[in-house]
Scaffold this motif. Structure first.
Motif, PDB file in Angstrom:
ATOM      1  N   GLY A   1      -7.290  18.664   1.058  1.00 30.98           N
ATOM      2  CA  GLY A   1      -6.876  17.655   2.027  1.00 30.98           C
ATOM      3  C   GLY A   1      -6.857  18.206   3.436  1.00 30.98           C
ATOM      4  N   ARG A   2      -6.360  19.420   3.608  1.00 31.78           N
ATOM      5  CA  ARG A   2      -6.348  20.035   4.941  1.00 31.78           C
ATOM      6  C   ARG A   2      -7.770  20.260   5.443  1.00 31.78           C
ATOM      7  NH1 ARG A   2      -1.974  22.927   2.680  1.00 31.78           N
ATOM      8  NH2 ARG A   2      -3.273  24.745   2.308  1.00 31.78           N
ATOM      9  N   GLN A   3      -8.679  20.639   4.547  1.00 34.28           N
ATOM     10  CA  GLN A   3     -10.076  20.844   4.939  1.00 34.28           C
ATOM     11  C   GLN A   3     -10.709  19.531   5.398  1.00 34.28           C
ATOM     12  OE1 GLN A   3     -11.768  23.607   5.337  1.00 34.28           O
ATOM     13  NE2 GLN A   3     -13.619  22.516   5.919  1.00 34.28           N
ATOM     14  N   SER A   4     -10.452  18.448   4.672  1.00 32.62           N
ATOM     15  CA  SER A   4     -11.036  17.164   5.072  1.00 32.62           C
ATOM     16  C   SER A   4     -10.444  16.685   6.390  1.00 32.62           C
ATOM     17  CB  SER A   4     -10.840  16.114   3.974  1.00 32.62           C
ATOM     18  OG  SER A   4      -9.480  15.798   3.815  1.00 32.62           O
ATOM     19  N   LEU A   5      -9.167  16.963   6.639  1.00 33.94           N
ATOM     20  CA  LEU A   5      -8.571  16.596   7.925  1.00 33.94           C
ATOM     21  C   LEU A   5      -9.197  17.388   9.067  1.00 33.94           C
ATOM     22  CD1 LEU A   5      -4.791  16.193   7.034  1.00 33.94           C
ATOM     23  CD2 LEU A   5      -6.415  14.407   7.652  1.00 33.94           C
ATOM     24  N   ARG A   6      -9.498  18.660   8.836  1.00 30.73           N
ATOM     25  CA  ARG A   6     -10.165  19.470   9.868  1.00 30.73           C
ATOM     26  C   ARG A   6     -11.537  18.910  10.196  1.00 30.73           C
ATOM     27  NH1 ARG A   6      -9.643  24.275   6.966  1.00 30.73           N
ATOM     28  NH2 ARG A   6      -7.431  24.537   6.735  1.00 30.73           N
ATOM     29  N   GLU A   7     -12.286  18.511   9.170  1.00 33.43           N
ATOM     30  CA  GLU A   7     -13.610  17.931   9.407  1.00 33.43           C
ATOM     31  C   GLU A   7     -13.487  16.608  10.155  1.00 33.43           C
ATOM     32  OE1 GLU A   7     -15.294  17.613   5.534  1.00 33.43           O
ATOM     33  OE2 GLU A   7     -15.447  19.783   5.282  1.00 33.43           O
ATOM     34  N   ARG A   8     -12.488  15.836   9.813  1.00 29.39           N
ATOM     35  CA  ARG A   8     -12.285  14.543  10.471  1.00 29.39           C
ATOM     36  C   ARG A   8     -11.976  14.725  11.958  1.00 29.39           C
ATOM     37  NH1 ARG A   8      -7.980   9.879   8.669  1.00 29.39           N
ATOM     38  NH2 ARG A   8      -8.168   8.681  10.567  1.00 29.39           N
TER      39      ARG A   8
ATOM     40  N   GLU B   1       0.815  -1.220   0.000  1.00 30.83           N
ATOM     41  CA  GLU B   1       0.000   0.000   0.000  1.00 30.83           C
ATOM     42  C   GLU B   1       0.849   1.272   0.000  1.00 30.83           C
ATOM     43  OE1 GLU B   1      -0.290  -2.265   2.566  1.00 30.83           O
ATOM     44  OE2 GLU B   1      -1.954  -3.414   1.768  1.00 30.83           O
ATOM     45  N   GLU B   2       2.139   1.172  -0.179  1.00 30.35           N
ATOM     46  CA  GLU B   2       3.014   2.339  -0.091  1.00 30.35           C
ATOM     47  C   GLU B   2       2.618   3.428  -1.089  1.00 30.35           C
ATOM     48  OE1 GLU B   2       5.856   4.872   1.289  1.00 30.35           O
ATOM     49  OE2 GLU B   2       5.222   2.983   2.173  1.00 30.35           O
ATOM     50  N   ASP B   3       2.289   3.046  -2.308  1.00 29.01           N
ATOM     51  CA  ASP B   3       1.882   4.034  -3.312  1.00 29.01           C
ATOM     52  C   ASP B   3       0.618   4.771  -2.861  1.00 29.01           C
ATOM     53  OD1 ASP B   3       1.987   5.338  -5.912  1.00 29.01           O
ATOM     54  OD2 ASP B   3       0.202   4.129  -6.386  1.00 29.01           O
ATOM     55  N   LEU B   4      -0.340   4.036  -2.306  1.00 30.04           N
ATOM     56  CA  LEU B   4      -1.576   4.639  -1.814  1.00 30.04           C
ATOM     57  C   LEU B   4      -1.282   5.600  -0.662  1.00 30.04           C
ATOM     58  CD1 LEU B   4      -4.672   4.747  -1.891  1.00 30.04           C
ATOM     59  CD2 LEU B   4      -4.679   2.804  -0.327  1.00 30.04           C
ATOM     60  N   GLN B   5      -0.397   5.212   0.235  1.00 33.72           N
ATOM     61  CA  GLN B   5      -0.038   6.090   1.351  1.00 33.72           C
ATOM     62  C   GLN B   5       0.663   7.356   0.873  1.00 33.72           C
ATOM     63  OE1 GLN B   5       2.255   3.655   3.991  1.00 33.72           O
ATOM     64  NE2 GLN B   5       0.464   2.606   4.811  1.00 33.72           N
ATOM     65  N   GLN B   6       1.524   7.232  -0.111  1.00 29.37           N
ATOM     66  CA  GLN B   6       2.202   8.402  -0.657  1.00 29.37           C
ATOM     67  C   GLN B   6       1.206   9.372  -1.286  1.00 29.37           C
ATOM     68  OE1 GLN B   6       5.381   9.320  -0.474  1.00 29.37           O
ATOM     69  NE2 GLN B   6       6.044   7.500   0.633  1.00 29.37           N
ATOM     70  N   ARG B   7       0.228   8.822  -2.024  1.00 25.76           N
ATOM     71  CA  ARG B   7      -0.793   9.692  -2.641  1.00 25.76           C
ATOM     72  C   ARG B   7      -1.661  10.346  -1.583  1.00 25.76           C
ATOM     73  NH1 ARG B   7      -4.021   6.301  -6.471  1.00 25.76           N
ATOM     74  NH2 ARG B   7      -3.052   4.531  -5.468  1.00 25.76           N
ATOM     75  N   ALA B   8      -1.977   9.616  -0.498  1.00 26.16           N
ATOM     76  CA  ALA B   8      -2.783  10.187   0.576  1.00 26.16           C
ATOM     77  C   ALA B   8      -2.025  11.315   1.270  1.00 26.16           C
ATOM     78  CB  ALA B   8      -3.160   9.104   1.583  1.00 26.16           C
ATOM     79  N   ARG B   9      -0.731  11.131   1.498  1.00 30.48           N
ATOM     80  CA  ARG B   9       0.074  12.194   2.115  1.00 30.48           C
ATOM     81  C   ARG B   9       0.133  13.428   1.223  1.00 30.48           C
ATOM     82  NH1 ARG B   9       3.823   7.666   3.318  1.00 30.48           N
ATOM     83  NH2 ARG B   9       3.250   6.977   5.401  1.00 30.48           N
ATOM     84  N   ALA B  10       0.255  13.210  -0.072  1.00 28.10           N
ATOM     85  CA  ALA B  10       0.282  14.342  -1.001  1.00 28.10           C
ATOM     86  C   ALA B  10      -1.066  15.067  -0.997  1.00 28.10           C
ATOM     87  CB  ALA B  10       0.620  13.858  -2.412  1.00 28.10           C
ATOM     88  N   HIS B  11      -2.152  14.319  -0.939  1.00 31.99           N
ATOM     89  CA  HIS B  11      -3.490  14.927  -0.887  1.00 31.99           C
ATOM     90  C   HIS B  11      -3.660  15.741   0.394  1.00 31.99           C
ATOM     91  CE1 HIS B  11      -7.798  15.504  -1.191  1.00 31.99           C
ATOM     92  NE2 HIS B  11      -7.938  14.937  -0.008  1.00 31.99           N
ATOM     93  N   ASN B  12      -3.137  15.232   1.508  1.00 34.07           N
ATOM     94  CA  ASN B  12      -3.274  15.935   2.779  1.00 34.07           C
ATOM     95  C   ASN B  12      -2.526  17.259   2.793  1.00 34.07           C
ATOM     96  OD1 ASN B  12      -4.882  13.929   3.789  1.00 34.07           O
ATOM     97  ND2 ASN B  12      -3.245  12.898   4.899  1.00 34.07           N
ATOM     98  N   ARG B  13      -1.569  17.442   1.903  1.00 31.32           N
ATOM     99  CA  ARG B  13      -0.838  18.707   1.813  1.00 31.32           C
ATOM    100  C   ARG B  13      -1.569  19.745   0.967  1.00 31.32           C
ATOM    101  NH1 ARG B  13       3.625  15.022   1.793  1.00 31.32           N
ATOM    102  NH2 ARG B  13       3.599  14.920  -0.467  1.00 31.32           N
ATOM    103  N   THR B  14      -2.625  19.340   0.261  1.00 36.73           N
ATOM    104  CA  THR B  14      -3.391  20.289  -0.545  1.00 36.73           C
ATOM    105  C   THR B  14      -4.435  20.995   0.315  1.00 36.73           C
ATOM    106  OG1 THR B  14      -5.086  18.683  -1.166  1.00 36.73           O
ATOM    107  CG2 THR B  14      -3.127  18.798  -2.575  1.00 36.73           C
ATOM    108  N   GLN B  15      -5.025  22.033  -0.226  1.00 36.46           N
ATOM    109  CA  GLN B  15      -6.070  22.780   0.489  1.00 36.46           C
ATOM    110  C   GLN B  15      -7.265  21.887   0.794  1.00 36.46           C
ATOM    111  OE1 GLN B  15      -5.770  25.871   1.577  1.00 36.46           O
ATOM    112  NE2 GLN B  15      -7.807  25.945   2.461  1.00 36.46           N
TER     113      GLN B  15
END
Length: 83
Positions: free
Chosen positions: A30-37, A14-28
């Motif tokens: 992604g940060r908004q979804s983390l705040r909601e979470r 799952e390393e590729d999936l984790q890398q893409r998720a980390r990249a998404h979390n650095r976007t605007q």
């Protein structure tokens, strides 16, 4: 003496999936979804503090009112700023 031979490194499937998720979390977005979470996870943690995991009854029919009561208490304490 342990470990005879060279060390090995295994990369998870799952390393590729984790890398893409980390990249998404650095976007605007992604940060908004983390705040909601965070908001949702704090509410769930509050319900656990109020004893949502423990029930006197078995079955969904009887445990639903108990969990609803805990949710009401959590919401009232949030509004009133108590507990």
């Amino acid at each position: 003496m342990r470990g005879k031979g060279p060390r090995t490194l295994a990369i998870q499937a799952e390393e590729d999936l984790q890398q893409r998720a980390r990249a998404h979390n650095r976007t605007q977005a992604g940060r908004q979804s983390l705040r909601e979470r965070v908001v949702v996870e704090h509410r769930i943690a509050r319900l656990v503090q109020l004893g949502i995991r423990q029930s006197r009854y078995f079955g969904r029919t009887k445990t639903l009112p108990a969990s609803s009561e805990a949710a009401v208490v959590a919401n009232l304490s949030l509004v009133r700023g108590i507990l």
